[in-house]
Write an enzyme that holds these catalytic residues in place. Structure first.
Site, PDB file in Angstrom:
ATOM      1  N   SER A 121       1.277  25.891  13.585  1.00 53.16           N
ATOM      2  CA  SER A 121       2.732  25.853  13.393  1.00 53.16           C
ATOM      3  C   SER A 121       3.024  24.943  12.210  1.00 53.16           C
ATOM      4  CB  SER A 121       3.421  25.326  14.657  1.00 53.16           C
ATOM      5  OG  SER A 121       3.220  26.200  15.735  1.00 53.16           O
ATOM      6  N   LYS A 126       8.753  30.712  14.835  1.00 50.94           N
ATOM      7  CA  LYS A 126       8.258  29.605  15.658  1.00 50.94           C
ATOM      8  C   LYS A 126       9.219  28.421  15.631  1.00 50.94           C
ATOM      9  CE  LYS A 126       5.750  26.939  18.173  1.00 50.94           C
ATOM     10  NZ  LYS A 126       4.348  26.576  17.962  1.00 50.94           N
ATOM     11  N   LYS A 170       6.734  16.930  14.780  1.00 53.16           N
ATOM     12  CA  LYS A 170       6.249  17.614  13.577  1.00 53.16           C
ATOM     13  C   LYS A 170       6.996  18.928  13.362  1.00 53.16           C
ATOM     14  CE  LYS A 170       3.029  20.423  13.967  1.00 53.16           C
ATOM     15  NZ  LYS A 170       2.833  21.888  14.127  1.00 53.16           N
TER      16      LYS A 170
END
Length: 294
Positions: free
Chosen positions: A95, A170, A238
């Site tokens: 990701s 995502k 993140k």
């Protein structure tokens, strides 16, 4: 088919096991030597991404923490690109920033290689079960060629557009998950502070419109005080960094995402970054002066 796999962490390890169960021969690589040792009897082991690229037939899967790691593995010294394997396809299931996905794609295409950005959702439990949701960006013909390979690790595999689209999807997923966990935390904190059992509230609302996969997955963990990471707060930070970076580049304000990001940063400052993201409840416990129970 001999498949390369780089990144044997919380997600990568069970994904590899499911590929092996499906009959694929693997060439694996990870910087953690102890993790690699566990695969020595199950797969071939390589010492660098370049070595992986030289050993496989046509495809490498990467499952790494963040954009810099993916760039290093693909474009860095002794990286995949250095193997000069025209026709090779990289399926990056990490990701990362969609901007970086597109940068990497541009470099690989110059060398006659392809890439799919194919991040996953479902966390460690779904990785173990082989029922991950995979969101894919890239060329349609490349997607179709490797659909079965990805499906060996997943319950659903959906192409959402060209390169970068997988990581956009995502990030949309991570926005919804982060806000949903925050909403669950807020609601259960409210229930307990009002003198009503959080467990009974959970049982009462889960069958209605408030019910969700996140509610069913995370509320019991919160009430049971189980914060071992299925997906760490640090990793969600993140992802939210990537969300806010992309949104700022597009000129889109995302006020709820920014707020939950600050909640997670507060938890990280308290030393809780390695806990599961259901640990968002601890932010509410702190400001409401309570400990969630049943």
């Amino acid at each position: 088919m001999k498949v390369g796999f780089i990144g044997l962490g919380i997600m990568g390890k069970p994904m590899c096991h499911n590929l092996i169960k499906a009959g694929y021969e693997l060439v694996v690589m990870d910087k953690d030597t102890e993790t690699v040792k566990a695969f020595e009897t199950l797969a071939s082991v390589a010492q660098s991404p370049e070595e992986v690229a030289s050993a496989v037939e046509e495809v490498i899967i990467t499952m790494l923490p963040n954009s810099p790691h993916v760039k290093e593995v693909i474009l860095g010294d002794n990286g995949i690109l250095a193997a000069n394997r025209k026709g090779l396809t990289v399926i990056d299931m990490s990701s990362i920033s969609p901007i970086v996905s597109r940068e990497i794609c541009s470099e690989l295409e110059k060398a006659g290689m392809d890439i799919l950005d194919a991040p996953v959702s479902g966390g460690e439990p779904k990785a173990i079960e082989g029922t991950l949701s995979v969101m894919v960006g890239g060329k349609k013909d490349v997607f179709e060629k490797y659909y079965d390979l990805m499906k060996a690790m997943a319950g659903s595999v959906v192409r959402v557009g060209e390169t970068g689209a997988g990581n956009i999807a995502k990030l949309c997923n991570q926005i919804i998950v982060a806000l949903n966990i925050s909403a669950v935390s807020e609601a259960l904190t409210f229930a307990q502070k009002a003198g009503v059992s959080p467990e009974l509230v959970y049982n009462a609302i889960r069958g209605g419109l408030a019910g969700s996969t996140v509610l069913d997955a995370k509320a019991p963990l919160m009430m049971n005080r189980q914060f071992d990471p299925g997906f760490r707060i640090d990793l969600h930070i993140k992802d939210m960094n990537n969300v806010l970076e992309a949104s700022h580049n597009l000129g889109i304000p995302l006020p709820l995402s920014a707020t939950v990001m600050e909640m997670m940063q507060s938890l990280k400052s308290d030393g809780l970054g390695n806990e599961d993201h259901s640990g968002l409840i601890k932010y509410y416990e702190k400001i409401a002066n309570l400990t969630l129970g049943r």
